[in-house]
Design a protein around this motif. Structure first.
Motif, PDB file in Angstrom:
ATOM      1  N   LEU A 123     -19.351  17.098   8.215  1.00 30.03           N
ATOM      2  CA  LEU A 123     -19.146  15.761   8.769  1.00 30.03           C
ATOM      3  C   LEU A 123     -20.428  14.931   8.710  1.00 30.03           C
ATOM      4  CD1 LEU A 123     -16.886  16.478  11.881  1.00 30.03           C
ATOM      5  CD2 LEU A 123     -16.210  15.521   9.669  1.00 30.03           C
ATOM      6  N   THR A 124     -21.564  15.591   8.568  1.00 24.82           N
ATOM      7  CA  THR A 124     -22.818  14.847   8.433  1.00 24.82           C
ATOM      8  C   THR A 124     -22.873  14.082   7.113  1.00 24.82           C
ATOM      9  OG1 THR A 124     -23.955  16.758   7.462  1.00 24.82           O
ATOM     10  CG2 THR A 124     -24.046  16.520   9.863  1.00 24.82           C
ATOM     11  N   SER A 125     -21.983  14.423   6.171  1.00 27.01           N
ATOM     12  CA  SER A 125     -21.944  13.734   4.878  1.00 27.01           C
ATOM     13  C   SER A 125     -21.123  12.452   4.924  1.00 27.01           C
ATOM     14  CB  SER A 125     -21.356  14.658   3.799  1.00 27.01           C
ATOM     15  OG  SER A 125     -22.121  15.840   3.651  1.00 27.01           O
ATOM     16  N   VAL A 126     -20.354  12.247   5.989  1.00 28.82           N
ATOM     17  CA  VAL A 126     -19.452  11.094   6.068  1.00 28.82           C
ATOM     18  C   VAL A 126     -20.254   9.798   6.170  1.00 28.82           C
ATOM     19  CG1 VAL A 126     -17.604   9.973   7.364  1.00 28.82           C
ATOM     20  CG2 VAL A 126     -17.657  12.470   7.169  1.00 28.82           C
ATOM     21  N   THR A 127     -20.009   8.887   5.234  1.00 28.31           N
ATOM     22  CA  THR A 127     -20.624   7.560   5.289  1.00 28.31           C
ATOM     23  C   THR A 127     -19.583   6.463   5.503  1.00 28.31           C
ATOM     24  OG1 THR A 127     -20.495   7.296   2.873  1.00 28.31           O
ATOM     25  CG2 THR A 127     -22.514   8.270   3.782  1.00 28.31           C
ATOM     26  N   THR A 128     -18.330   6.725   5.090  1.00 27.33           N
ATOM     27  CA  THR A 128     -17.266   5.730   5.217  1.00 27.33           C
ATOM     28  C   THR A 128     -16.048   6.355   5.878  1.00 27.33           C
ATOM     29  OG1 THR A 128     -17.991   4.566   3.217  1.00 27.33           O
ATOM     30  CG2 THR A 128     -15.752   4.136   3.982  1.00 27.33           C
ATOM     31  N   LEU A 129     -15.529   5.677   6.899  1.00 30.50           N
ATOM     32  CA  LEU A 129     -14.337   6.141   7.608  1.00 30.50           C
ATOM     33  C   LEU A 129     -13.306   5.026   7.621  1.00 30.50           C
ATOM     34  CD1 LEU A 129     -12.796   8.149   9.447  1.00 30.50           C
ATOM     35  CD2 LEU A 129     -13.973   7.091  11.389  1.00 30.50           C
ATOM     36  N   HIS A 130     -12.102   5.353   7.163  1.00 31.44           N
ATOM     37  CA  HIS A 130     -10.999   4.392   7.117  1.00 31.44           C
ATOM     38  C   HIS A 130      -9.844   4.958   7.941  1.00 31.44           C
ATOM     39  CE1 HIS A 130      -7.775   2.197   4.453  1.00 31.44           C
ATOM     40  NE2 HIS A 130      -7.774   1.787   5.711  1.00 31.44           N
ATOM     41  N   ILE A 131      -9.499   4.280   9.024  1.00 31.36           N
ATOM     42  CA  ILE A 131      -8.351   4.674   9.839  1.00 31.36           C
ATOM     43  C   ILE A 131      -7.268   3.625   9.628  1.00 31.36           C
ATOM     44  CG2 ILE A 131      -7.505   5.236  12.137  1.00 31.36           C
ATOM     45  CD1 ILE A 131     -10.298   5.960  12.960  1.00 31.36           C
ATOM     46  N   ASP A 132      -6.182   4.025   8.986  1.00 31.68           N
ATOM     47  CA  ASP A 132      -5.124   3.100   8.574  1.00 31.68           C
ATOM     48  C   ASP A 132      -3.846   3.382   9.354  1.00 31.68           C
ATOM     49  OD1 ASP A 132      -3.329   1.455   7.347  1.00 31.68           O
ATOM     50  OD2 ASP A 132      -3.587   2.265   5.329  1.00 31.68           O
ATOM     51  N   ASP A 133      -3.513   2.474  10.253  1.00 30.42           N
ATOM     52  CA  ASP A 133      -2.271   2.598  11.020  1.00 30.42           C
ATOM     53  C   ASP A 133      -1.418   1.347  10.827  1.00 30.42           C
ATOM     54  OD1 ASP A 133      -0.514   3.978  12.664  1.00 30.42           O
ATOM     55  OD2 ASP A 133      -1.277   3.062  14.494  1.00 30.42           O
ATOM     56  N   SER A 134      -1.408   0.857   9.596  1.00 28.99           N
ATOM     57  CA  SER A 134      -0.682  -0.377   9.294  1.00 28.99           C
ATOM     58  C   SER A 134       0.806  -0.142   9.069  1.00 28.99           C
ATOM     59  CB  SER A 134      -1.291  -1.046   8.053  1.00 28.99           C
ATOM     60  OG  SER A 134      -1.291  -0.159   6.939  1.00 28.99           O
ATOM     61  N   HIS A 135       1.302   1.026   9.461  1.00 31.59           N
ATOM     62  CA  HIS A 135       2.720   1.328   9.325  1.00 31.59           C
ATOM     63  C   HIS A 135       3.505   0.674  10.461  1.00 31.59           C
ATOM     64  CE1 HIS A 135       0.878   4.223   6.672  1.00 31.59           C
ATOM     65  NE2 HIS A 135       0.278   4.800   7.697  1.00 31.59           N
ATOM     66  N   VAL A 136       4.799   0.584  10.290  1.00 30.02           N
ATOM     67  CA  VAL A 136       5.636  -0.128  11.257  1.00 30.02           C
ATOM     68  C   VAL A 136       5.569   0.502  12.641  1.00 30.02           C
ATOM     69  CG1 VAL A 136       7.997  -0.812  11.826  1.00 30.02           C
ATOM     70  CG2 VAL A 136       7.198  -0.934   9.455  1.00 30.02           C
ATOM     71  N   GLU A 137       5.585   1.830  12.703  1.00 29.23           N
ATOM     72  CA  GLU A 137       5.658   2.493  14.006  1.00 29.23           C
ATOM     73  C   GLU A 137       4.316   2.565  14.729  1.00 29.23           C
ATOM     74  OE1 GLU A 137       5.150   5.571  10.749  1.00 29.23           O
ATOM     75  OE2 GLU A 137       6.342   3.767  11.115  1.00 29.23           O
ATOM     76  N   HIS A 138       3.205   2.362  14.018  1.00 28.97           N
ATOM     77  CA  HIS A 138       1.867   2.417  14.621  1.00 28.97           C
ATOM     78  C   HIS A 138       1.688   3.689  15.459  1.00 28.97           C
ATOM     79  CE1 HIS A 138       0.638  -1.618  13.379  1.00 28.97           C
ATOM     80  NE2 HIS A 138       1.883  -1.970  13.616  1.00 28.97           N
ATOM     81  N   SER A 139       2.078   4.808  14.888  1.00 29.00           N
ATOM     82  CA  SER A 139       2.035   6.073  15.620  1.00 29.00           C
ATOM     83  C   SER A 139       0.627   6.619  15.787  1.00 29.00           C
ATOM     84  CB  SER A 139       2.897   7.115  14.893  1.00 29.00           C
ATOM     85  OG  SER A 139       2.425   7.314  13.565  1.00 29.00           O
ATOM     86  N   LEU A 140      -0.305   6.169  14.956  1.00 33.58           N
ATOM     87  CA  LEU A 140      -1.660   6.704  15.008  1.00 33.58           C
ATOM     88  C   LEU A 140      -2.526   6.013  16.048  1.00 33.58           C
ATOM     89  CD1 LEU A 140      -3.626   8.719  13.696  1.00 33.58           C
ATOM     90  CD2 LEU A 140      -4.144   6.983  11.976  1.00 33.58           C
ATOM     91  N   SER A 141      -2.130   4.825  16.481  1.00 33.63           N
ATOM     92  CA  SER A 141      -2.976   4.034  17.375  1.00 33.63           C
ATOM     93  C   SER A 141      -3.320   4.762  18.666  1.00 33.63           C
ATOM     94  CB  SER A 141      -2.284   2.705  17.702  1.00 33.63           C
ATOM     95  OG  SER A 141      -2.235   1.867  16.562  1.00 33.63           O
TER      96      SER A 141
END
Length: 243
Positions: free
Chosen positions: A78-96
């Motif tokens: 995880l120390t290598s992570v430079t970019t994080l994209h969290i996409d919850d643009s779906h209709v149900e927004h279940s990830l929010s």
């Protein structure tokens, strides 16, 4: 005849070059295949694979937590992570509902995070709390923040979130919304201080249907930019009727 020997530093450079300018899906597949070639290729392939993480559903979030964040052998990547994209643009927004848990679960585990993209997150799924927008302050290495089509309980939550990241150099805002209330109840005048001394790129996009949110945001962001070194400013407002 023994196979030709290629120095590890050469193969590392090749693996790093493979991932440049590819879409995320092809990039992940290519790096996964590189990791399977031999043991010597695994460390660099895995490190490059973790540079960009995209969470698109609850399953991908659960796998990231259970198999990576809570694994003694895998958490180091995880120390290598430079970019994080969290996409919850779906209709149900279940990830929010899991997003706030992410900022708690991964505190201190992403020291190299620079670019954060939150798309379609409904922060209204969270229980009201004055402190939750400040969770982002635990990721002070972020220099690029993109908030697209996110919904908040109030404008003050937006304000707290943005001012929690003092090292921002790029800010991209598009179609943020919150319940419209009287301007008299909003703290739209920032204190006399420089929030983002390194901010050089600002992108704002709105439509006529969200004109009240756009007005509130602009009234706040204009004085808040005092002391910032903004060189590139882009503002798109769609749906205006011209005579």
């Amino acid at each position: 005849m023994p196979p030709p020997y290629i120095p590890p530093e050469v193969t590392d450079d090749i693996i790093s070059a493979v991932a440049v300018d590819e879409c995320s899906q092809r990039r992940a597949h290519t790096l996964a295949m590189c990791a399977l070639v031999c043991r010597d290729w695994l460390p660099r392939s895995r490190a490059k694979l973790f540079e960009y993480i995209c969470i698109e559903d609850q399953r991908s979030y659960d796998l990231l937590v259970q198999r990576i964040a809570r694994s003694e052998t895998m958490v180091q990547y995880l120390t290598s992570v430079t970019t994080l994209h969290i996409d919850d643009s779906h209709v149900e927004h279940s990830l929010s509902s899991a997003v706030r848990l992410f900022f708690v679960e991964f505190t201190g585990k992403l020291p190299g995070l620079r670019d954060l993209l939150l798309d379609g997150i409904y922060w209204t799924h969270q229980r009201p709390s004055v402190k939750w927008p400040l969770l982002l302050s635990q990721f002070r290495t972020i220099t690029s923040l993109r908030l697209w089509s996110c919904r908040f309980s109030s404008f003050n939550d937006v304000r707290r979130m943005l001012t929690a990241l003092p090292l921002l150099s790029i800010l991209d805002i598009a179609y943020l919304e919150w319940p419209a209330v009287s301007q008299l109840h909003l703290q739209t005048t920032p204190r006399s201080r420089t929030y983002w001394p390194e901010l050089h790129t600002l992108y704002i996009e709105y439509s006529m249907t969200l004109w009240q949110c756009a007005e509130t945001f602009l009234k706040w962001i204009t004085p808040a930019l005092g002391g910032s070194a903004v060189k590139e400013l882009t503002f798109h407002f769609y749906g205006l009727h011209t005579p």
